[in-house]
Design a protein around this motif. Structure first.
Motif, PDB file in Angstrom:
ATOM      1  N   LEU A 345      -4.401 -15.411 -27.541  1.00 38.96           N
ATOM      2  CA  LEU A 345      -4.986 -16.723 -26.863  1.00 38.96           C
ATOM      3  C   LEU A 345      -5.749 -16.172 -25.701  1.00 38.96           C
ATOM      4  N   PRO A 346      -6.715 -16.890 -25.303  1.00 42.66           N
ATOM      5  CA  PRO A 346      -7.426 -17.929 -25.777  1.00 42.66           C
ATOM      6  C   PRO A 346      -8.156 -17.598 -27.220  1.00 42.66           C
ATOM      7  N   LEU A 347      -8.292 -18.590 -28.151  1.00 42.27           N
ATOM      8  CA  LEU A 347      -9.022 -18.213 -29.470  1.00 42.27           C
ATOM      9  C   LEU A 347     -10.393 -18.173 -29.143  1.00 42.27           C
ATOM     10  N   ASP A 348     -11.172 -17.314 -28.523  1.00 44.71           N
ATOM     11  CA  ASP A 348     -12.441 -17.421 -27.855  1.00 44.71           C
ATOM     12  C   ASP A 348     -13.423 -16.088 -27.967  1.00 44.71           C
ATOM     13  N   PRO A 349     -13.974 -15.989 -29.000  1.00 46.84           N
ATOM     14  CA  PRO A 349     -14.701 -16.938 -29.688  1.00 46.84           C
ATOM     15  C   PRO A 349     -13.891 -17.973 -30.820  1.00 46.84           C
ATOM     16  N   ALA A 350     -14.030 -18.769 -31.186  1.00 42.70           N
ATOM     17  CA  ALA A 350     -13.263 -19.634 -32.171  1.00 42.70           C
ATOM     18  C   ALA A 350     -13.246 -18.887 -33.296  1.00 42.70           C
ATOM     19  N   ALA A 607       5.077 -13.769 -41.027  1.00 42.19           N
ATOM     20  CA  ALA A 607       5.135 -12.457 -41.857  1.00 42.19           C
ATOM     21  C   ALA A 607       3.906 -12.421 -42.559  1.00 42.19           C
ATOM     22  N   ALA A 608       3.353 -13.699 -42.779  1.00 40.77           N
ATOM     23  CA  ALA A 608       2.114 -13.682 -43.608  1.00 40.77           C
ATOM     24  C   ALA A 608       0.834 -13.484 -42.830  1.00 40.77           C
ATOM     25  N   ASN A 609       0.770 -13.827 -41.597  1.00 36.64           N
ATOM     26  CA  ASN A 609      -0.267 -13.602 -40.662  1.00 36.64           C
ATOM     27  C   ASN A 609       0.076 -13.346 -39.466  1.00 36.64           C
ATOM     28  N   PRO A 610      -0.362 -11.797 -38.743  1.00 35.73           N
ATOM     29  CA  PRO A 610       0.168 -11.347 -37.500  1.00 35.73           C
ATOM     30  C   PRO A 610      -0.509 -12.244 -36.451  1.00 35.73           C
ATOM     31  N   ARG A 611      -1.685 -13.074 -36.461  1.00 34.23           N
ATOM     32  CA  ARG A 611      -2.233 -13.686 -35.637  1.00 34.23           C
ATOM     33  C   ARG A 611      -1.579 -15.274 -35.648  1.00 34.23           C
ATOM     34  N   THR A 612      -0.145 -15.314 -35.715  1.00 31.91           N
ATOM     35  CA  THR A 612       0.390 -16.700 -35.538  1.00 31.91           C
ATOM     36  C   THR A 612       0.847 -17.075 -34.330  1.00 31.91           C
ATOM     37  N   VAL A 613       0.281 -18.272 -33.917  1.00 32.02           N
ATOM     38  CA  VAL A 613       0.390 -18.865 -32.580  1.00 32.02           C
ATOM     39  C   VAL A 613       1.554 -20.159 -32.961  1.00 32.02           C
ATOM     40  N   VAL A 614       2.691 -19.997 -32.072  1.00 36.31           N
ATOM     41  CA  VAL A 614       3.810 -21.359 -32.433  1.00 36.31           C
ATOM     42  C   VAL A 614       3.520 -22.185 -31.214  1.00 36.31           C
ATOM     43  N   VAL A 615       3.414 -23.417 -31.179  1.00 37.25           N
ATOM     44  CA  VAL A 615       3.230 -24.409 -30.523  1.00 37.25           C
ATOM     45  C   VAL A 615       4.616 -25.302 -30.433  1.00 37.25           C
ATOM     46  N   VAL A 616       5.263 -25.405 -29.395  1.00 39.54           N
ATOM     47  CA  VAL A 616       6.615 -25.845 -29.283  1.00 39.54           C
ATOM     48  C   VAL A 616       6.341 -27.285 -28.940  1.00 39.54           C
ATOM     49  N   ASN A 617       6.749 -28.300 -29.508  1.00 37.46           N
ATOM     50  CA  ASN A 617       6.384 -29.612 -29.219  1.00 37.46           C
ATOM     51  C   ASN A 617       8.072 -30.336 -28.830  1.00 37.46           C
ATOM     52  N   GLN A 641      -0.404 -38.923 -24.590  1.00 38.01           N
ATOM     53  CA  GLN A 641      -1.377 -39.475 -25.896  1.00 38.01           C
ATOM     54  C   GLN A 641      -2.409 -38.688 -26.059  1.00 38.01           C
ATOM     55  N   GLN A 642      -3.060 -37.767 -25.142  1.00 37.43           N
ATOM     56  CA  GLN A 642      -4.431 -37.096 -25.536  1.00 37.43           C
ATOM     57  C   GLN A 642      -3.660 -35.412 -25.746  1.00 37.43           C
ATOM     58  N   ALA A 643      -2.651 -35.489 -26.456  1.00 40.36           N
ATOM     59  CA  ALA A 643      -1.980 -34.274 -26.928  1.00 40.36           C
ATOM     60  C   ALA A 643      -2.714 -33.269 -27.561  1.00 40.36           C
ATOM     61  N   GLY A 644      -3.594 -33.756 -28.840  1.00 34.77           N
ATOM     62  CA  GLY A 644      -4.386 -32.792 -29.209  1.00 34.77           C
ATOM     63  C   GLY A 644      -5.790 -32.439 -28.502  1.00 34.77           C
ATOM     64  N   GLU A 645      -6.141 -33.272 -27.742  1.00 32.03           N
ATOM     65  CA  GLU A 645      -7.244 -32.769 -26.693  1.00 32.03           C
ATOM     66  C   GLU A 645      -6.660 -31.417 -25.901  1.00 32.03           C
ATOM     67  N   ALA A 646      -5.674 -31.888 -25.290  1.00 31.23           N
ATOM     68  CA  ALA A 646      -5.094 -30.995 -24.328  1.00 31.23           C
ATOM     69  C   ALA A 646      -4.935 -29.542 -25.089  1.00 31.23           C
ATOM     70  N   LEU A 647      -4.280 -29.738 -26.097  1.00 24.64           N
ATOM     71  CA  LEU A 647      -3.884 -28.592 -27.031  1.00 24.64           C
ATOM     72  C   LEU A 647      -5.260 -27.812 -27.476  1.00 24.64           C
ATOM     73  N   ALA A 648      -6.075 -28.309 -27.603  1.00 22.88           N
ATOM     74  CA  ALA A 648      -7.435 -27.690 -28.041  1.00 22.88           C
ATOM     75  C   ALA A 648      -8.036 -27.203 -26.559  1.00 22.88           C
ATOM     76  N   ASP A 649      -8.022 -27.774 -25.856  1.00 18.27           N
ATOM     77  CA  ASP A 649      -8.671 -27.112 -24.420  1.00 18.27           C
ATOM     78  C   ASP A 649      -7.822 -26.060 -24.261  1.00 18.27           C
ATOM     79  N   VAL A 650      -6.339 -25.965 -24.249  1.00 16.69           N
ATOM     80  CA  VAL A 650      -5.874 -24.793 -23.956  1.00 16.69           C
ATOM     81  C   VAL A 650      -5.777 -23.594 -25.093  1.00 16.69           C
ATOM     82  N   LEU A 651      -5.820 -24.032 -26.433  1.00 20.67           N
ATOM     83  CA  LEU A 651      -5.794 -22.951 -27.461  1.00 20.67           C
ATOM     84  C   LEU A 651      -7.211 -22.319 -27.286  1.00 20.67           C
ATOM     85  N   LEU A 652      -8.227 -23.042 -27.013  1.00 25.23           N
ATOM     86  CA  LEU A 652      -9.594 -22.441 -27.073  1.00 25.23           C
ATOM     87  C   LEU A 652     -10.180 -21.918 -25.670  1.00 25.23           C
TER      88      LEU A 652
END
Ligand code: BGC
Length: 849
Positions: A345-350, A607-617, A641-652
């Motif tokens: 992380l971050p996933l930059d570039p996407a 085990a299937a993907n070495p680039r596994t990011v776990v988000v704990v909710n 309520q803006q969960a997904g936007e904040a997550l995208a901000d941080v992951l990207l």
């Protein structure tokens, strides 16, 4: 403790307004006879105190917080901004942000006609099993007190009152109405009372809520020693003390124990019972005057008493807050990055392809269950947020992987509710967006609770796949469930346990199967008959749900599909979390494992993907047995309520994950320093004394938690380069740590910590200062958090965190002397990024008093 960006200038003209307000309060009080005074002390209904036109007193409305302001209606028809859960707010370690969150709450309260927000919740994370952990801030009293004080200041900046709660020792939920918490005085003073003391002294809250539980044998709604002697006489509290809902049980003991308001109404232990007690000489009228005076002062402060200046005149209200933007900012600032192997992380570039996995990826838990619940107008979940943020160049797929919910979800199709009278007449109808009915305090169409005999809910399942559909009834009471005219259930569902709110918070469920062909539909009718007696009869509550779930693939196949999607993608993001059944008001947790097959899911995907990011909710610690075998671990709490936007901000990488743990995360359940939350013979012994959280972990030779209190990292690196400590002469009267008004002058030292951003990105660091001893006094924790500050710096740049360490950091409660005692001698001032890593140390000699 952070910058000066958001502080209200101290109003120097306060004293005349305060004097005029007090005079108006006294004048109003003098015009009331005994029944009129007593009428001020109890709810007129679920959420309000009555008006009194003769003295120009308006109706005073209270509303739950702390993660939003629900208002008087418990329904999605009356939406609110849903903020991140309080654990998330504490994870920002940012008092300026907390103050801004408070201002948003005030703005929401004003919009909803509420004068008091029932928040913040400042009980401590004593055990990770506490079901309401998500709603409290931290295991540390200093962090809790500072964030709480800032939030209270923010709400009150907006002219709205708060009630920090639950005073005191409501740190778990099992038998919360009756449990008798046994804790020695020093433990109470240094841990559980401490956040309340900080908030009262620094932020001067206009209210406080008494806990349900007893402390050392006395119910908190009757605790004269704590409510009157400590809170009012010692700390100078001049607000109202309101009961928790149904928490006042004894007229005389509550009135003499300093309980100003019994909620909810109209049936309470006050009213005519208190009038009679005064007339019988059991309660002096002067005591009632004292309670009524506090209520009138509150009304005056929020602008509801004619002739009394409001604490914040209309012209001095803070500028409007953009709720959605603030919620998004807060969420991203609260996310805690615990692991980031190889800078995944971050996933930059996407990435070219991303597999998003998890039930919470589409239905994130944005807030915890219970009275803190609010209903936002819209929710942006992780899938929607990532879809909007990722360009067309990223192939995004979603797989559920594992569905941890143990209850059938409320039917996702529209339903009609008919409110029926005793003779079956339809008194009113309501169009519902789904199968859940939750009316509290008032009914649709103005129907009165007294006239309501039953509620009939009708709807039809949408055309769906062939197979066994599940229908469910969830609630407490008598129900009849019919599908296409066939009666599937006609019986009574009873609550488990004795918590009167369980019917509301954790009701039982019965489920039934209906076989449907491809595209088949079934018409469903669920009738709920109102109870005539029982705890909640007459309480103004209707709460039940019709559940529906379509046939789905087997759990094994769900996991296989997710693994295949992860294998085919460049990056896998798995969102795991707790459920409503696991983390909610009214129940404690049995354990810390993620529910369902989520651990297995993560292990298989990793085990299937070495680039596994776990988000704990999750709002509180969960075990993460896979944590060393995934590329990244990011905690997002209950993000609002803006969960997904904040997550995208941080992951990207648009925003750095700014949070640090407000509580220690154990690796194993058995490691948790405090586990027990179930009382024995009605008593819950706080026998661990001062040793909760990191204070306990430090005592364990060789053992370490999964992640220490304070841990977390952003997208850059820091080196700690210098520490300077200057003892403050007590005569200097330094400003308080949060910059809140009326700050305590009791500052021991000014500490400056120099840190350098050694990475390649601009970043934000939470600098923490601990005060330690040489460990020879085993009765004291080895070290305690003594201050913190947030700094930002560009790559290569140095920032200096300036932190005021309070005198309390070198004090202990002397039970024999019933006073704080400064511990003279050598104290170690240590600075670092978390409780387990303090690279800088300076010895400080504290002179004898
Ligand atoms: C909770 C309080 C809440 C009140 C009103 C109680 O059960 O403990 O925190 O403010 O209900 O909803």
């Amino acid at each position: 403790m952070t910058g000066d960006t958001d502080r209200t200038p101290a109003r120097t003209d306060r004293a005349p307004a305060d004097a005029r307000r007090e005079a108006a309060v006294e004048a109003a009080l003098a015009r009331l006879d005994l029944p009129a005074k007593v009428a001020l002390l109890a709810g007129a209904d679920m959420w309000s105190l009555p008006a009194n036109e003769e003295i120009g007193l308006g109706r005073l409305v209270m509303s739950d917080g702390p993660a939003g302001v629900r208002g008087e209606h418990w329904t999605a028809d009356d939406p609110s901004v849903a903020l991140p859960s309080p654990t998330a707010l504490a994870a920002t370690w940012d008092v300026d942000l907390a103050r801004r969150a408070g201002r948003l709450l005030a703005q929401e309260a004003r919009r909803k006609g509420a004068h008091v927000v029932l928040a913040p919740t400042v009980n401590l994370h004593r055990s990770p099993r506490g079901g309401r952990h998500f709603e409290c801030y931290s295991e540390d009293p200093l962090l809790t007190g500072e964030i709480g004080a800032a939030l209270v200041c923010g709400v009150q900046d907006g002219g709205v009152a708060t009630t920090p709660k639950h005073f005191v020792a409501n740190d778990s939920e099992t038998d919360r109405y009756t449990v008798d918490v046994r804790a020695d005085e020093r433990t109470l003073r240094e841990l559980y009372l401490a956040p309340f003391e900080t908030i009262v002294r620094k932020a001067h809250p206009w209210g406080l809520m008494a806990a349900y539980n007893a402390v050392n044998g006395t119910s908190m709604s009757e605790h004269t020693a704590l409510n009157l002697t400590v809170l009012r006489e010692e700390w100078g509290f001049d607000g109202v003390l309101v009961s928790d809902w149904t928490g006042a049980r004894d007229t005389v003991r509550s009135a003499l124990g300093g309980l100003d308001i019994a909620m909810p109404g109209p049936a309470t232990v006050y009213g005519e019972h208190l009038v009679a007690a005064v007339r019988e000489g059991l309660v002096p009228e002067s005591a009632v005057n004292g309670l009524a005076r506090n209520v009138l002062r509150l009304a005056a402060r929020v602008g509801l008493l004619a002739g009394a200046p409001a604490a914040v005149p209309a012209g001095e209200l803070p500028p409007p807050v953009d709720g959605e933007a603030l919620v998004r900012e807060l969420a991203a600032r609260s996310f805690v990055l615990l692991r980031n192997e190889g800078g995944v992380l971050p996933l930059d570039p996407a990435p070219a392809s991303l597999a998003l996995i998890g039930a919470a990826a589409t239905e994130a838990r944005i807030g915890g269950g219970g009275s803190a619940q609010v209903f936002p107008t819209r929710i942006v979940g992780p899938l929607d947020g990532l879809r909007a943020a990722l360009g067309a160049d990223t192939a995004l797929v979603h797989e559920t992987g594992a569905d941890p919910r143990t209850f059938v979800p409320a039917a996702a199709f529209p339903c009609t509710a008919e409110l029926l009278g005793a003779d079956g007449t339809v008194l009113g109808t309501a169009a519902l967006t789904d199968g859940s009915v939750r009316w509290l305090g008032s009914l649709p169409g103005g129907v009165s609770f007294g006239d309501l005999a039953a509620v009939r809910l009708t709807g039809a399942t949408p055309a769906g796949p062939a197979g066994r559909h599940l229908l469910a009834v969830r609630g407490v009471g008598r129900f009849t469930l019919e599908a296409d005219g066939e009666v599937l259930f006609d019986g009574v569902l009873l609550p488990e346990g004795e918590d009167p709110a369980a019917a509301f918070l954790n009701p039982p469920e019965r489920r039934f199967e209906v076989e449907l062909p491809e595209g088949g539909r079934t018409a469903v009718t669920l009738t709920c008959t109102m109870p005539e007696t029982g705890e909640f009869a007459g309480f103004g509550l209707v709460s039940f749900a019709l559940g529906h779930a379509e046939p789905t693939v087997s759990p094994d196949e769900l996991i296989e599909r997710a693994v295949e999607a992860a294998r085919a993608a460049e990056v896998a993001v798995v969102v795991v979390g707790t459920t409503e059944e696991v983390e909610s008001e009214g129940v404690d947790r049995d354990g810390l494992r993620l529910p369902g097959r989520q651990d297995e899911l993560v292990a298989r995907v990793a085990a299937a993907n070495p680039r596994t990011v776990v988000v704990v909710n999750a709002g509180a610690p969960v075990l993460m047995p896979w944590r060393e075998s995934v590329a990244a671990v990011l905690l997002c709490w209950f993000p609002g309520q803006q969960a997904g936007e904040a997550l995208a901000d941080v992951l990207l990488g648009t925003v750095e994950p700014g949070g640090r743990l407000p509580t220690t995360w154990p690796a194993e359940e058995a490691d948790s320093p405090v586990w027990e939350v179930v009382p024995t013979d009605g008593r819950l012994e706080y026998s661990e004394g001062l040793f909760i959280g990191y204070r306990a972990w430090q005592r364990r030779a060789g053992a370490a938690p999964a992640y220490w209190f304070g841990a977390g990292r952003g997208y850059t690196d820091w080196s700690y380069e210098g520490l300077e400590v200057r003892l403050v002469d007590s005569a200097e009267g330094a400003t308080g740590a949060t910059g809140t008004e009326g700050a305590t002058p009791d500052v021991l030292a000014e500490v400056a910590v120099r840190v350098r951003n050694t990475g390649a990105r601009t970043g934000r660091e939470v600098v923490q200062v601990y005060l330690g001893t040489d460990g020879s006094d085993r009765s004291r924790p080895d070290r305690r958090l003594a201050g913190f500050a947030v700094v930002e710096a560009a790559p290569g740049a140095v920032a200096t965190a300036r932190i005021a360490v309070p005198l309390r950091a070198v004090q202990s409660w002397d039970t024999a002397a019933r006073a704080w005692r400064t511990d003279p001698g050598v104290h170690l001032v240590e600075a670092g990024p978390h409780a387990g890593d303090r690279p800088l140390t300076v010895a400080l000699v504290v002179p004898s008093a």
